[in-house]
Design an enzyme around this catalytic site. Structure first.
Site, PDB file in Angstrom:
ATOM      1  CG  ASN A 248      -0.482   2.659  14.714  1.00 44.91           C
ATOM      2  OD1 ASN A 248      -0.381   3.875  14.678  1.00 44.91           O
ATOM      3  ND2 ASN A 248      -0.036   1.886  13.741  1.00 44.91           N
TER       4      ASN A 248
ATOM      5  CG  HIS B  74       3.717   5.958   9.658  1.00 46.87           C
ATOM      6  ND1 HIS B  74       2.805   4.957   9.383  1.00 46.87           N
ATOM      7  CD2 HIS B  74       4.176   6.403   8.466  1.00 46.87           C
ATOM      8  CE1 HIS B  74       2.711   4.820   8.059  1.00 46.87           C
ATOM      9  NE2 HIS B  74       3.527   5.678   7.491  1.00 46.87           N
TER      10      HIS B  74
END
Length: 386
Positions: free
Chosen positions: A171, A139
């Protein structure tokens, strides 16, 4: 600090080749919910709303200037620019507000990664592109910052507009710490504006001829990056996040830019280690960020590692676990792998249980023919891919 950043970048690049040894669906599910068909929400986009209308809606999220106007998409909590060539966002912008209500019923377990149906099929990323890639669907506008409603949360899972290929340990550790830091600023400021995006940074090309200068430095650099899946989704070499915080009763508005390699980062650096000048991000991305802010290049920083420090930020057992996975992947020989595994062993009880740790260790030990390691389990490499 600049030297430290170069060291961090080099460490991330050093682990890139070995990261391909642990390409499993188990790893992907560590960050993403299971795939399931759903009727996803769609954004306001230029072709259906008119460019002027979409531009106006985007500027409500970006009152200090849009970074660009190419293929704009506007959602409940963020807006973005989609790059049809790379199949990922050029940038994603958010406005976090201390007054925004959170829907307690909004749950990411009900969200599914989905294609952006407003992007032409030939230029659209899909879940299939990520399958067996060894990369997570990362994201840019984080799901955890957009829980005003289930729809707002679901919208953060749209491919092409908000998702790009991101190395797993990064991440789940350093990038997550930066996201949590940005969200945590709402405790001190009423408004936090964020622009995030991919970078494709050049490296010196040792194969090119030297120039005619006395120093004999290479005249050229090379930008090289991977692509994944049937749609050849681009994998950025680095990620950036620029954060502007305002509306404090005790502090002036502050702005800092951060750049992280899209790969494992050795050690446990403070967030300050990733700070770079805003001009550096603008030059590398080709974007003008917060251009309507007066003195944007001379605003006091959120952190500079000296006078104002961001520190380690959010750091729990989950973050530590992903960080240690990155250390395993950075191992260049059997001795380094053993040291990395000793760090995992000494952290038991502090980190979340991650079966991928063992499979990563076994895969690397087999590839490097390490005598100290137990024999790889049967089928340990059966899910490996290219």
């Amino acid at each position: 600090m600049a030297r430290r950043l170069l060291d961090v970048v080099a460490a991330g690049l050093a682990g890139a080749a070995l990261s391909k040894l642990v390409l499993t669906d188990d790893l992907l599910s560590g960050i993403a919910p299971p795939r399931r068909k759903a009727a996803p929400p769609q954004p306001q986009e230029e072709s259906s709303q008119g460019s002027a209308s979409v531009d106006a809606m985007a500027r409500r999220i970006c009152p200090h200037g849009l970074p660009g106007v190419e293929n704009l998409r506007v959602y409940s909590g963020f807006c973005s620019s989609v790059n049809f060539r790379t199949r990922i966002p050029n940038w994603v912008a958010e406005h976090l507000s201390a007054t925004e209500a959170v829907d307690p019923a909004a749950n990411r377990k009900n969200s599914r990664f989905h294609e952006d149906q407003t992007v032409p099929a030939a230029f659209r990323a899909s879940n299939e592109d990520y399958r067996h890639s060894g990369l997570s669907r990362g994201h840019l506008a984080p799901a955890g910052s957009h829980k005003a409603s289930q729809q707002a949360l679901d919208e953060t899972f749209v491919l092409s507009s908000n998702i790009l290929p991101q190395e797993l340990s990064n991440n789940g550790s350093d990038w997550l710490r930066l996201e949590q830091f940005a969200k945590g600023l709402l405790k001190r400021y009423s408004d936090v504006y964020i622009v995030s995006g991919p970078l494709f940074l050049p490296q010196s090309d040792p194969t090119t001829a030297k120039d005619a200068s006395p120093k004999g430095k290479p005249v050229r650099k090379r930008v090289s990056y991977d692509v994944i899946g049937p749609h050849e989704v681009a994998v950025p070499t680095h990620l950036f996040k620029v954060i502007y915080a305002s509306g404090s009763n005790t502090e002036p508005p502050r702005l800092s830019a951060f750049v992280l390699p899209n790969g494992p980062v050795r050690g446990h650096p403070a967030l300050d280690e990733f700070v770079v000048p805003l001009e550096q991000v603008e030059r590398a991305s080709g974007l003008q960020l917060f251009e309507l802010l007066e003195n944007r290049h001379s605003l006091p920083p959120l952190c500079d590692g000296t006078n104002v420090k961001c520190g380690m930020g959010y750091y729990d057992g989950r973050v530590l676990g992903w960080k240690l996975l990155g250390h395993l992947k950075l191992s260049q020989d059997c001795n380094q792998l053993k040291q990395a595994w000793d760090e995992v062993e000494s952290s038991k009880g502090k980190i979340d249980s991650m079966p991928i740790m063992v499979s990563t260790r076994d895969s690397l030990a087999e590839a490097m023919v390490c005598d100290w390691s137990p024999p790889p389990r049967k089928g340990a490499l059966s899910h490996a891919g290219g």
